[in-house]
Scaffold this active site. Structure first.
Site, PDB file in Angstrom:
ATOM      1  N   HIS A  28       0.827  -1.211   0.000  1.00  0.00           N
ATOM      2  CA  HIS A  28       0.000   0.000   0.000  1.00  0.00           C
ATOM      3  C   HIS A  28       0.865   1.267   0.000  1.00  0.00           C
ATOM      4  O   HIS A  28       0.458   2.285  -0.547  1.00  0.00           O
ATOM      5  CB  HIS A  28      -0.939  -0.016   1.216  1.00  0.00           C
ATOM      6  CG  HIS A  28      -2.027  -1.034   1.071  1.00  0.00           C
ATOM      7  ND1 HIS A  28      -3.332  -0.698   0.820  1.00  0.00           N
ATOM      8  CD2 HIS A  28      -1.991  -2.386   1.089  1.00  0.00           C
ATOM      9  CE1 HIS A  28      -4.063  -1.800   0.707  1.00  0.00           C
ATOM     10  NE2 HIS A  28      -3.261  -2.846   0.875  1.00  0.00           N
ATOM     11  N   ASP A  52      -5.573   6.103   1.342  1.00  0.00           N
ATOM     12  CA  ASP A  52      -5.564   4.685   0.988  1.00  0.00           C
ATOM     13  C   ASP A  52      -6.980   4.109   1.093  1.00  0.00           C
ATOM     14  O   ASP A  52      -7.758   4.458   1.992  1.00  0.00           O
ATOM     15  CB  ASP A  52      -4.635   3.921   1.940  1.00  0.00           C
ATOM     16  CG  ASP A  52      -4.512   2.462   1.543  1.00  0.00           C
ATOM     17  OD1 ASP A  52      -3.684   2.162   0.680  1.00  0.00           O
ATOM     18  OD2 ASP A  52      -5.278   1.624   2.078  1.00  0.00           O
TER      19      ASP A  52
HETATM   20  N1  UPG Z   1       9.286  -5.775  -2.576  1.00  0.00           N
HETATM   21  C1  UPG Z   1      10.640  -5.567  -2.690  1.00  0.00           C
HETATM   22  N2  UPG Z   1      11.488  -6.479  -2.171  1.00  0.00           N
HETATM   23  C2  UPG Z   1      11.073  -7.610  -1.544  1.00  0.00           C
HETATM   24  C3  UPG Z   1       9.669  -7.841  -1.439  1.00  0.00           C
HETATM   25  C4  UPG Z   1       8.805  -6.900  -1.975  1.00  0.00           C
HETATM   26  O1  UPG Z   1      11.092  -4.548  -3.250  1.00  0.00           O
HETATM   27  O2  UPG Z   1      11.934  -8.398  -1.100  1.00  0.00           O
HETATM   28  C5  UPG Z   1       8.343  -4.743  -3.087  1.00  0.00           C
HETATM   29  C6  UPG Z   1       7.793  -5.103  -4.455  1.00  0.00           C
HETATM   30  O3  UPG Z   1       8.642  -4.610  -5.464  1.00  0.00           O
HETATM   31  C7  UPG Z   1       6.435  -4.422  -4.438  1.00  0.00           C
HETATM   32  C8  UPG Z   1       6.037  -4.436  -2.975  1.00  0.00           C
HETATM   33  O4  UPG Z   1       7.222  -4.656  -2.222  1.00  0.00           O
HETATM   34  O5  UPG Z   1       6.563  -3.081  -4.846  1.00  0.00           O
HETATM   35  C9  UPG Z   1       5.080  -5.574  -2.660  1.00  0.00           C
HETATM   36  O6  UPG Z   1       3.809  -5.288  -3.185  1.00  0.00           O
HETATM   37  P1  UPG Z   1       2.895  -6.406  -3.884  1.00  0.00           P
HETATM   38  O7  UPG Z   1       3.639  -7.098  -4.930  1.00  0.00           O
HETATM   39  O8  UPG Z   1       1.645  -5.729  -4.309  1.00  0.00           O
HETATM   40  O9  UPG Z   1       2.640  -7.471  -2.789  1.00  0.00           O
HETATM   41  P2  UPG Z   1       2.160  -7.395  -1.226  1.00  0.00           P
HETATM   42  O10 UPG Z   1       3.213  -6.852  -0.429  1.00  0.00           O
HETATM   43  O11 UPG Z   1       1.696  -8.766  -0.902  1.00  0.00           O
HETATM   44  O12 UPG Z   1       0.895  -6.391  -1.324  1.00  0.00           O
HETATM   45  C10 UPG Z   1      -0.388  -6.318  -0.721  1.00  0.00           C
HETATM   46  C11 UPG Z   1      -1.323  -7.534  -0.962  1.00  0.00           C
HETATM   47  C12 UPG Z   1      -1.513  -7.737  -2.466  1.00  0.00           C
HETATM   48  C13 UPG Z   1      -2.123  -6.476  -3.085  1.00  0.00           C
HETATM   49  C14 UPG Z   1      -1.195  -5.300  -2.790  1.00  0.00           C
HETATM   50  C15 UPG Z   1      -1.759  -3.973  -3.288  1.00  0.00           C
HETATM   51  O13 UPG Z   1      -0.781  -8.694  -0.352  1.00  0.00           O
HETATM   52  O14 UPG Z   1      -2.351  -8.855  -2.693  1.00  0.00           O
HETATM   53  O15 UPG Z   1      -2.287  -6.627  -4.480  1.00  0.00           O
HETATM   54  O16 UPG Z   1      -0.992  -5.176  -1.365  1.00  0.00           O
HETATM   55  O17 UPG Z   1      -3.001  -3.697  -2.744  1.00  0.00           O
END
Ligand code: UPG
Length: 453
Positions: A20, A120
Protein backbone atom coordinates in the site's frame (compact mmCIF):
# COMPACT_ATOMS: atom_id res chain seq x y z
CA UNK A 1 -14.02 35.36 -12.51
CA UNK A 2 -12.07 32.11 -12.40
CA UNK A 3 -9.36 31.68 -9.82
CA UNK A 4 -6.31 29.46 -10.05
CA UNK A 5 -3.82 27.89 -7.71
CA UNK A 6 -0.59 27.13 -9.53
CA UNK A 7 0.93 25.28 -6.57
CA UNK A 8 -1.80 23.10 -5.11
CA UNK A 9 -1.04 21.48 -1.77
CA UNK A 10 -1.96 17.78 -1.61
CA UNK A 11 -1.68 15.50 1.43
CA UNK A 12 -1.17 11.75 1.01
CA UNK A 13 -2.36 9.24 3.61
CA UNK A 14 -1.09 5.68 3.01
CA UNK A 15 -1.99 2.82 5.37
CA UNK A 16 0.02 -0.28 6.32
CA UNK A 17 2.37 -2.56 4.38
CA UNK A 18 4.68 -2.04 1.41
CA UNK A 19 1.97 -3.09 -1.04
CA UNK A 20 0.00 0.00 0.00
CA UNK A 21 2.90 2.37 0.68
CA UNK A 22 4.86 1.80 -2.54
CA UNK A 23 2.28 3.20 -5.00
CA UNK A 24 1.91 6.34 -2.84
CA UNK A 25 5.68 6.81 -2.90
CA UNK A 26 5.71 6.42 -6.69
CA UNK A 27 3.08 9.11 -7.04
CA UNK A 28 5.23 11.71 -5.28
CA UNK A 29 7.83 12.56 -7.98
CA UNK A 30 5.04 12.68 -10.57
CA UNK A 31 3.16 15.27 -8.54
CA UNK A 32 6.19 17.34 -7.51
CA UNK A 33 7.19 17.54 -11.19
CA UNK A 34 3.88 19.40 -11.71
CA UNK A 35 4.73 21.88 -8.92
CA UNK A 36 2.37 20.25 -6.48
CA UNK A 37 3.35 20.74 -2.84
CA UNK A 38 3.17 17.43 -0.99
CA UNK A 39 2.64 16.52 2.67
CA UNK A 40 2.80 12.82 3.53
CA UNK A 41 0.98 11.71 6.68
CA UNK A 42 2.69 8.57 7.93
CA UNK A 43 1.07 6.35 10.54
CA UNK A 44 3.70 5.92 13.29
CA UNK A 45 5.20 3.50 14.20
CA UNK A 46 5.21 1.47 11.00
CA UNK A 47 4.54 -2.23 11.30
CA UNK A 48 7.47 -3.42 9.18
CA UNK A 49 11.10 -2.43 8.93
CA UNK A 50 10.80 -2.17 5.14
CA UNK A 51 8.13 0.55 5.47
CA UNK A 52 10.23 2.54 7.88
CA UNK A 53 13.33 2.25 5.65
CA UNK A 54 11.41 3.20 2.52
CA UNK A 55 10.01 6.26 4.25
CA UNK A 56 13.50 7.33 5.35
CA UNK A 57 14.74 6.98 1.79
CA UNK A 58 11.77 8.92 0.52
CA UNK A 59 12.25 11.90 2.83
CA UNK A 60 16.01 11.94 2.21
CA UNK A 61 15.53 11.89 -1.56
CA UNK A 62 12.68 14.43 -1.57
CA UNK A 63 13.52 17.01 1.10
CA UNK A 64 10.83 19.32 -0.30
CA UNK A 65 8.13 16.87 0.84
CA UNK A 66 6.72 17.57 4.31
CA UNK A 67 6.29 14.69 6.74
CA UNK A 68 3.59 14.61 9.41
CA UNK A 69 3.19 11.64 11.70
CA UNK A 70 -0.10 10.18 12.83
CA UNK A 71 0.80 8.73 16.24
CA UNK A 72 -0.88 5.39 16.79
CA UNK A 73 -1.83 4.18 20.25
CA UNK A 74 0.19 1.30 21.72
CA UNK A 75 -0.60 -1.47 22.49
CA UNK A 76 -2.56 -1.56 19.25
CA UNK A 77 -5.80 -3.54 19.65
CA UNK A 78 -7.38 -4.11 22.99
CA UNK A 79 -11.02 -5.05 22.68
CA UNK A 80 -13.65 -7.08 20.86
CA UNK A 81 -12.32 -10.25 19.23
CA UNK A 82 -14.35 -9.45 16.11
CA UNK A 83 -12.04 -6.51 15.45
CA UNK A 84 -9.02 -8.78 15.31
CA UNK A 85 -7.86 -10.56 12.21
CA UNK A 86 -5.13 -13.20 11.98
CA UNK A 87 -3.25 -10.85 9.74
CA UNK A 88 -1.11 -8.20 11.47
CA UNK A 89 -1.43 -5.87 8.47
CA UNK A 90 -5.23 -5.91 8.59
CA UNK A 91 -5.05 -5.27 12.34
CA UNK A 92 -2.84 -2.30 11.59
CA UNK A 93 -5.42 -0.92 9.12
CA UNK A 94 -7.88 -1.08 12.01
CA UNK A 95 -5.55 0.73 14.42
CA UNK A 96 -5.02 3.50 11.86
CA UNK A 97 -8.76 3.74 11.28
CA UNK A 98 -9.33 4.13 15.01
CA UNK A 99 -6.78 6.92 15.12
CA UNK A 100 -8.48 8.84 12.33
CA UNK A 101 -9.93 11.43 14.75
CA UNK A 102 -6.35 12.76 15.04
CA UNK A 103 -6.57 13.75 11.41
CA UNK A 104 -9.07 16.55 11.86
CA UNK A 105 -6.70 18.92 13.72
CA UNK A 106 -3.75 17.77 11.64
CA UNK A 107 -5.41 18.44 8.27
CA UNK A 108 -6.81 21.80 9.34
CA UNK A 109 -3.43 22.96 10.63
CA UNK A 110 -1.53 22.41 7.38
CA UNK A 111 -0.27 25.46 5.59
CA UNK A 112 -0.92 26.52 2.91
CA UNK A 113 -4.42 25.05 3.15
CA UNK A 114 -4.88 21.74 1.38
CA UNK A 115 -6.42 21.42 -2.07
CA UNK A 116 -7.14 17.70 -1.52
CA UNK A 117 -6.26 14.59 0.44
CA UNK A 118 -5.38 11.25 -1.24
CA UNK A 119 -6.33 8.40 1.10
CA UNK A 120 -5.56 4.68 0.99
CA UNK A 121 -8.59 2.54 0.10
CA UNK A 122 -8.51 0.74 3.47
CA UNK A 123 -9.17 4.00 5.36
CA UNK A 124 -12.03 5.34 3.22
CA UNK A 125 -14.89 4.79 5.64
CA UNK A 126 -13.37 6.69 8.55
CA UNK A 127 -11.51 9.41 6.66
CA UNK A 128 -14.22 10.52 4.20
CA UNK A 129 -16.53 11.80 7.00
CA UNK A 130 -13.62 13.89 8.31
CA UNK A 131 -12.75 15.43 4.94
CA UNK A 132 -16.47 16.00 4.30
CA UNK A 133 -16.65 17.98 7.54
CA UNK A 134 -13.72 20.11 6.33
CA UNK A 135 -15.20 20.37 2.81
CA UNK A 136 -11.88 19.01 1.58
CA UNK A 137 -11.87 16.93 -1.64
CA UNK A 138 -10.78 13.37 -0.84
CA UNK A 139 -9.44 11.05 -3.56
CA UNK A 140 -9.11 7.36 -2.74
CA UNK A 141 -6.02 5.55 -3.99
CA UNK A 142 -7.00 1.98 -4.83
CA UNK A 143 -3.73 0.01 -4.83
CA UNK A 144 -4.96 -3.07 -6.72
CA UNK A 145 -6.48 -3.66 -10.18
CA UNK A 146 -9.62 -2.03 -11.63
CA UNK A 147 -11.23 -5.48 -11.73
CA UNK A 148 -10.62 -5.82 -8.00
CA UNK A 149 -12.08 -2.35 -7.53
CA UNK A 150 -15.35 -3.54 -9.11
CA UNK A 151 -15.57 -6.19 -6.37
CA UNK A 152 -14.49 -3.81 -3.60
CA UNK A 153 -17.29 -1.39 -4.51
CA UNK A 154 -19.77 -4.31 -4.39
CA UNK A 155 -18.49 -6.37 -1.48
CA UNK A 156 -22.06 -6.83 -0.25
CA UNK A 157 -22.61 -8.99 -3.39
CA UNK A 158 -20.62 -11.74 -1.62
CA UNK A 159 -23.65 -12.29 0.62
CA UNK A 160 -26.16 -12.58 -2.21
CA UNK A 161 -27.96 -15.88 -1.53
CA UNK A 162 -28.70 -16.25 -5.27
CA UNK A 163 -24.98 -16.26 -6.13
CA UNK A 164 -24.03 -19.90 -6.59
CA UNK A 165 -20.67 -20.13 -8.35
CA UNK A 166 -20.19 -16.53 -9.47
CA UNK A 167 -20.40 -13.06 -7.95
CA UNK A 168 -22.52 -10.90 -10.27
CA UNK A 169 -21.57 -7.23 -10.47
CA UNK A 170 -23.66 -5.16 -12.81
CA UNK A 171 -21.68 -4.09 -15.91
CA UNK A 172 -18.71 -6.38 -15.18
CA UNK A 173 -17.86 -9.93 -16.04
CA UNK A 174 -18.95 -12.22 -13.17
CA UNK A 175 -16.18 -13.22 -10.74
CA UNK A 176 -15.93 -16.93 -9.87
CA UNK A 177 -16.43 -17.51 -6.15
CA UNK A 178 -13.35 -19.72 -6.19
CA UNK A 179 -11.27 -16.55 -6.67
CA UNK A 180 -12.48 -15.12 -3.36
CA UNK A 181 -10.51 -16.16 -0.25
CA UNK A 182 -12.72 -18.64 1.67
CA UNK A 183 -12.92 -16.64 4.96
CA UNK A 184 -14.63 -13.81 3.08
CA UNK A 185 -17.30 -16.17 1.80
CA UNK A 186 -17.81 -18.36 4.84
CA UNK A 187 -17.62 -16.01 7.79
CA UNK A 188 -20.20 -13.20 7.95
CA UNK A 189 -18.30 -11.67 10.91
CA UNK A 190 -14.93 -11.63 9.21
CA UNK A 191 -13.37 -8.34 10.35
CA UNK A 192 -11.72 -7.65 7.01
CA UNK A 193 -14.94 -8.26 5.11
CA UNK A 194 -16.90 -5.95 7.38
CA UNK A 195 -14.61 -3.00 7.02
CA UNK A 196 -13.86 -3.52 3.34
CA UNK A 197 -17.62 -3.50 2.76
CA UNK A 198 -17.87 -0.21 4.70
CA UNK A 199 -14.94 1.27 2.78
CA UNK A 200 -16.38 0.18 -0.58
CA UNK A 201 -19.69 1.90 0.21
CA UNK A 202 -18.08 5.08 1.50
CA UNK A 203 -15.67 5.38 -1.44
CA UNK A 204 -18.66 6.29 -3.59
CA UNK A 205 -18.68 9.66 -1.78
CA UNK A 206 -15.07 10.43 -2.68
CA UNK A 207 -13.99 13.00 -5.26
CA UNK A 208 -12.39 10.27 -7.41
CA UNK A 209 -10.73 6.87 -7.22
CA UNK A 210 -7.15 6.63 -8.48
CA UNK A 211 -6.06 3.20 -9.73
CA UNK A 212 -2.57 2.00 -10.58
CA UNK A 213 -3.66 0.50 -13.91
CA UNK A 214 -4.05 1.54 -17.53
CA UNK A 215 -6.43 1.28 -20.44
CA UNK A 216 -4.75 -1.29 -22.65
CA UNK A 217 -4.87 -4.00 -19.98
CA UNK A 218 -8.07 -3.02 -18.16
CA UNK A 219 -9.98 -0.97 -20.71
CA UNK A 220 -13.19 -2.98 -20.35
CA UNK A 221 -13.32 -2.73 -16.57
CA UNK A 222 -12.45 0.96 -16.69
CA UNK A 223 -15.26 1.67 -19.17
CA UNK A 224 -17.76 -0.18 -17.01
CA UNK A 225 -17.40 2.29 -14.09
CA UNK A 226 -20.01 4.68 -15.34
CA UNK A 227 -21.36 6.28 -12.20
CA UNK A 228 -19.82 8.80 -9.84
CA UNK A 229 -17.12 9.12 -8.57
CA UNK A 230 -14.73 9.09 -11.53
CA UNK A 231 -12.29 6.18 -11.66
CA UNK A 232 -8.95 7.57 -12.81
CA UNK A 233 -6.38 5.12 -14.22
CA UNK A 234 -2.93 6.61 -13.62
CA UNK A 235 -0.68 3.56 -13.94
CA UNK A 236 1.45 1.68 -14.25
CA UNK A 237 3.33 4.02 -11.90
CA UNK A 238 7.00 3.81 -12.81
CA UNK A 239 9.39 2.62 -10.12
CA UNK A 240 11.60 5.19 -8.38
CA UNK A 241 15.31 4.57 -8.20
CA UNK A 242 16.60 5.39 -4.72
CA UNK A 243 20.32 5.25 -4.08
CA UNK A 244 20.98 1.88 -2.42
CA UNK A 245 23.98 -0.22 -1.61
CA UNK A 246 22.35 -3.34 -2.86
CA UNK A 247 24.70 -6.00 -4.11
CA UNK A 248 23.41 -8.11 -6.98
CA UNK A 249 26.83 -9.62 -7.64
CA UNK A 250 25.46 -13.15 -8.04
CA UNK A 251 23.00 -11.96 -10.68
CA UNK A 252 25.76 -10.04 -12.45
CA UNK A 253 27.56 -13.35 -13.05
CA UNK A 254 24.56 -15.12 -14.65
CA UNK A 255 23.85 -15.26 -18.41
CA UNK A 256 21.18 -12.95 -19.88
CA UNK A 257 17.55 -13.97 -19.20
CA UNK A 258 18.59 -17.20 -17.50
CA UNK A 259 17.32 -16.65 -13.95
CA UNK A 260 13.89 -17.32 -12.45
CA UNK A 261 13.25 -14.73 -9.72
CA UNK A 262 11.00 -16.08 -6.95
CA UNK A 263 9.27 -13.79 -4.46
CA UNK A 264 5.95 -13.66 -2.62
CA UNK A 265 5.96 -9.93 -1.94
CA UNK A 266 6.33 -8.06 1.31
CA UNK A 267 3.87 -9.81 3.63
CA UNK A 268 3.24 -13.40 2.53
CA UNK A 269 4.91 -16.21 4.44
CA UNK A 270 4.47 -19.71 3.08
CA UNK A 271 4.47 -22.77 5.34
CA UNK A 272 7.74 -24.45 6.27
CA UNK A 273 6.70 -27.64 4.45
CA UNK A 274 5.96 -25.59 1.35
CA UNK A 275 9.32 -23.79 1.62
CA UNK A 276 11.11 -27.16 1.54
CA UNK A 277 8.98 -28.43 -1.36
CA UNK A 278 9.59 -25.21 -3.29
CA UNK A 279 13.35 -25.55 -2.72
CA UNK A 280 13.18 -29.12 -4.00
CA UNK A 281 11.12 -28.07 -7.04
CA UNK A 282 13.41 -25.20 -7.97
CA UNK A 283 16.45 -27.46 -7.77
CA UNK A 284 14.76 -30.19 -9.83
CA UNK A 285 13.66 -27.68 -12.49
CA UNK A 286 17.31 -27.34 -13.49
CA UNK A 287 16.89 -23.55 -13.82
CA UNK A 288 19.00 -20.88 -12.24
CA UNK A 289 16.97 -19.03 -9.61
CA UNK A 290 17.08 -16.13 -7.16
CA UNK A 291 14.63 -16.71 -4.31
CA UNK A 292 13.61 -14.33 -1.52
CA UNK A 293 12.29 -16.51 1.32
CA UNK A 294 9.81 -15.20 3.90
CA UNK A 295 9.01 -17.22 6.97
CA UNK A 296 6.94 -14.59 8.80
CA UNK A 297 4.44 -12.01 7.55
CA UNK A 298 6.12 -9.12 9.35
CA UNK A 299 9.83 -8.73 8.58
CA UNK A 300 10.73 -7.79 12.20
CA UNK A 301 9.62 -11.27 13.32
CA UNK A 302 11.52 -13.14 10.62
CA UNK A 303 14.54 -14.41 12.53
CA UNK A 304 15.04 -18.08 11.64
CA UNK A 305 18.22 -18.84 9.72
CA UNK A 306 17.79 -20.00 6.13
CA UNK A 307 19.57 -23.27 6.73
CA UNK A 308 17.15 -24.08 9.56
CA UNK A 309 14.22 -23.46 7.23
CA UNK A 310 15.53 -25.37 4.26
CA UNK A 311 17.76 -27.99 5.90
CA UNK A 312 21.48 -28.48 5.33
CA UNK A 313 21.31 -31.13 2.65
CA UNK A 314 18.73 -29.31 0.52
CA UNK A 315 20.61 -26.04 1.05
CA UNK A 316 23.71 -27.59 -0.53
CA UNK A 317 21.66 -28.64 -3.59
CA UNK A 318 20.06 -25.18 -3.80
CA UNK A 319 23.46 -23.50 -3.97
CA UNK A 320 24.42 -25.43 -7.11
CA UNK A 321 22.31 -23.23 -9.37
CA UNK A 322 20.46 -20.89 -7.10
CA UNK A 323 20.82 -17.97 -4.75
CA UNK A 324 18.49 -17.83 -1.74
CA UNK A 325 18.21 -14.82 0.57
CA UNK A 326 16.02 -13.80 3.49
CA UNK A 327 16.68 -10.09 3.38
CA UNK A 328 14.76 -7.42 1.48
CA UNK A 329 15.93 -7.06 -2.12
CA UNK A 330 14.91 -4.06 -4.14
CA UNK A 331 12.61 -5.96 -6.47
CA UNK A 332 12.46 -3.21 -9.04
CA UNK A 333 16.23 -3.49 -9.50
CA UNK A 334 16.05 -7.29 -9.67
CA UNK A 335 13.34 -7.24 -12.34
CA UNK A 336 15.29 -4.75 -14.42
CA UNK A 337 18.47 -6.88 -14.26
CA UNK A 338 19.40 -8.41 -17.66
CA UNK A 339 19.98 -11.86 -16.09
CA UNK A 340 16.35 -12.15 -14.92
CA UNK A 341 14.23 -14.05 -17.42
CA UNK A 342 11.08 -15.03 -15.49
CA UNK A 343 9.26 -14.27 -12.23
CA UNK A 344 7.45 -16.74 -9.97
CA UNK A 345 5.05 -14.36 -8.20
CA UNK A 346 2.28 -14.42 -5.59
CA UNK A 347 0.40 -11.90 -7.77
CA UNK A 348 0.45 -8.82 -5.54
CA UNK A 349 -0.65 -6.01 -7.85
CA UNK A 350 2.60 -4.04 -7.47
CA UNK A 351 4.71 -7.08 -8.35
CA UNK A 352 2.64 -7.76 -11.46
CA UNK A 353 2.75 -4.19 -12.71
CA UNK A 354 6.51 -4.03 -12.01
CA UNK A 355 7.09 -7.22 -14.02
CA UNK A 356 4.98 -5.81 -16.86
CA UNK A 357 6.99 -2.58 -16.73
CA UNK A 358 10.21 -4.56 -17.14
CA UNK A 359 8.84 -7.06 -19.69
CA UNK A 360 9.35 -10.12 -17.46
CA UNK A 361 6.96 -13.09 -18.03
CA UNK A 362 5.45 -14.70 -14.95
CA UNK A 363 4.52 -17.99 -13.36
CA UNK A 364 1.51 -17.06 -11.23
CA UNK A 365 0.88 -18.60 -7.81
CA UNK A 366 -1.76 -16.48 -6.04
CA UNK A 367 -1.69 -16.83 -2.25
CA UNK A 368 -4.51 -14.71 -0.79
CA UNK A 369 -6.68 -11.57 -1.12
CA UNK A 370 -7.04 -10.06 -4.60
CA UNK A 371 -4.35 -12.31 -6.09
CA UNK A 372 -6.47 -14.76 -8.11
CA UNK A 373 -8.31 -11.85 -9.72
CA UNK A 374 -4.92 -10.34 -10.61
CA UNK A 375 -3.57 -13.69 -11.85
CA UNK A 376 -6.50 -14.10 -14.23
CA UNK A 377 -5.88 -10.68 -15.70
CA UNK A 378 -2.19 -11.35 -16.33
CA UNK A 379 -2.89 -14.77 -17.79
CA UNK A 380 -5.46 -13.28 -20.16
CA UNK A 381 -3.04 -10.73 -21.55
CA UNK A 382 -0.64 -13.60 -22.23
CA UNK A 383 2.21 -12.54 -19.99
CA UNK A 384 1.98 -15.40 -17.54
CA UNK A 385 0.84 -18.88 -16.74
CA UNK A 386 -1.36 -19.43 -13.69
CA UNK A 387 -0.70 -22.69 -11.83
CA UNK A 388 -4.40 -23.06 -11.03
CA UNK A 389 -4.29 -26.47 -9.35
CA UNK A 390 -1.89 -25.18 -6.66
CA UNK A 391 -4.66 -23.48 -4.71
CA UNK A 392 -4.47 -20.73 -2.09
CA UNK A 393 -1.25 -20.23 -0.11
CA UNK A 394 -2.74 -21.15 3.25
CA UNK A 395 -4.24 -24.39 1.95
CA UNK A 396 -3.17 -27.43 3.94
CA UNK A 397 -2.15 -29.21 0.75
CA UNK A 398 1.55 -28.78 0.00
CA UNK A 399 2.42 -28.51 -3.70
CA UNK A 400 5.09 -31.13 -4.29
CA UNK A 401 8.58 -30.39 -5.62
CA UNK A 402 8.15 -32.55 -8.72
CA UNK A 403 5.02 -30.67 -9.76
CA UNK A 404 6.71 -27.33 -9.20
CA UNK A 405 9.72 -28.45 -11.26
CA UNK A 406 7.52 -29.60 -14.18
CA UNK A 407 5.51 -26.37 -14.18
CA UNK A 408 8.62 -24.19 -14.00
CA UNK A 409 10.10 -26.05 -16.98
CA UNK A 410 6.84 -25.76 -18.94
CA UNK A 411 6.51 -22.04 -18.34
CA UNK A 412 10.15 -21.10 -18.89
CA UNK A 413 10.26 -23.22 -22.07
CA UNK A 414 7.44 -21.28 -23.71
CA UNK A 415 8.88 -18.44 -25.80
CA UNK A 416 5.41 -17.01 -26.45
CA UNK A 417 5.33 -15.52 -22.92
CA UNK A 418 8.57 -13.66 -23.49
CA UNK A 419 7.45 -12.21 -26.84
CA UNK A 420 4.13 -11.16 -25.38
CA UNK A 421 5.80 -9.63 -22.31
CA UNK A 422 7.85 -7.39 -24.60
CA UNK A 423 4.69 -6.17 -26.40
CA UNK A 424 2.82 -5.56 -23.16
CA UNK A 425 5.83 -3.72 -21.72
CA UNK A 426 5.76 -1.43 -24.73
CA UNK A 427 2.04 -0.66 -24.23
CA UNK A 428 2.56 -0.03 -20.52
CA UNK A 429 5.30 2.46 -21.16
CA UNK A 430 3.20 4.17 -23.85
CA UNK A 431 0.29 4.54 -21.41
CA UNK A 432 2.56 6.32 -19.03
CA UNK A 433 4.61 8.24 -21.61
CA UNK A 434 3.74 11.71 -22.91
CA UNK A 435 0.33 11.64 -24.61
CA UNK A 436 -0.50 8.20 -23.15
CA UNK A 437 -3.83 7.55 -21.45
CA UNK A 438 -2.49 7.52 -17.88
CA UNK A 439 -0.22 10.48 -18.54
CA UNK A 440 -3.24 12.50 -19.72
CA UNK A 441 -5.44 11.43 -16.76
CA UNK A 442 -2.79 12.54 -14.27
CA UNK A 443 -2.31 15.87 -16.04
CA UNK A 444 -6.09 16.45 -16.04
CA UNK A 445 -6.22 15.70 -12.32
CA UNK A 446 -3.43 18.15 -11.48
CA UNK A 447 -5.03 20.77 -13.75
CA UNK A 448 -8.33 20.37 -11.92
CA UNK A 449 -6.56 21.14 -8.62
CA UNK A 450 -4.85 24.12 -10.21
CA UNK A 451 -8.18 25.47 -11.44
CA UNK A 452 -9.96 25.17 -8.13
CA UNK A 453 -9.90 28.15 -5.79
N1 UPG B 1 9.29 -5.78 -2.58
C1 UPG B 1 10.64 -5.57 -2.69
N2 UPG B 1 11.49 -6.48 -2.17
C2 UPG B 1 11.07 -7.61 -1.54
C3 UPG B 1 9.67 -7.84 -1.44
C4 UPG B 1 8.81 -6.90 -1.97
O1 UPG B 1 11.09 -4.55 -3.25
O2 UPG B 1 11.93 -8.40 -1.10
C5 UPG B 1 8.34 -4.74 -3.09
C6 UPG B 1 7.79 -5.10 -4.45
O3 UPG B 1 8.64 -4.61 -5.46
C7 UPG B 1 6.44 -4.42 -4.44
C8 UPG B 1 6.04 -4.44 -2.97
O4 UPG B 1 7.22 -4.66 -2.22
O5 UPG B 1 6.56 -3.08 -4.85
C9 UPG B 1 5.08 -5.57 -2.66
O6 UPG B 1 3.81 -5.29 -3.18
P1 UPG B 1 2.89 -6.41 -3.88
O7 UPG B 1 3.64 -7.10 -4.93
O8 UPG B 1 1.64 -5.73 -4.31
O9 UPG B 1 2.64 -7.47 -2.79
P2 UPG B 1 2.16 -7.39 -1.23
O10 UPG B 1 3.21 -6.85 -0.43
O11 UPG B 1 1.70 -8.77 -0.90
O12 UPG B 1 0.89 -6.39 -1.32
C10 UPG B 1 -0.39 -6.32 -0.72
C11 UPG B 1 -1.32 -7.53 -0.96
C12 UPG B 1 -1.51 -7.74 -2.47
C13 UPG B 1 -2.12 -6.48 -3.09
C14 UPG B 1 -1.19 -5.30 -2.79
C15 UPG B 1 -1.76 -3.97 -3.29
O13 UPG B 1 -0.78 -8.69 -0.35
O14 UPG B 1 -2.35 -8.85 -2.69
O15 UPG B 1 -2.29 -6.63 -4.48
O16 UPG B 1 -0.99 -5.18 -1.36
O17 UPG B 1 -3.00 -3.70 -2.74
Amino acid sequence: MSTSNLNPHIALLPSAGMGHLTPFIRLIPLLTSHNVKITVITPHPTLSISESESLSELFTSFPQVTRKQLHLPLPPLDDEPSSKSQDPFYNRFEVIRRSSHLLLPLLSSLSPPLSALITDMSLASTVIPITNSLQLPNYIFFTSSAKMLSLFLSFHALDDPKAKDFIEISGFEPIPKSWIPPPLLDDANNAMKIYFTECGKKMKESSGILVNTYESIEGESLKAFNSLPPVIAIGPLPPIKFERNQSLAWLDDQPAESVLYVSFGSRTAISREQIKALADGLVKSGKRFLWVVKDKKVDRDDETELVDLIGEELMERVKEKGMVVKNWLNQEEVLSHPAVGWFLSHCGWNSLTEAIWHGVPMLLWPQHGDQKINADLVERIGVGMWAKSWGWGDSVVVVKGDEIADTVREMTGNEFFRLRAAQVQDDARKAFGEGGSSYDRLNDLVDSWKCSP
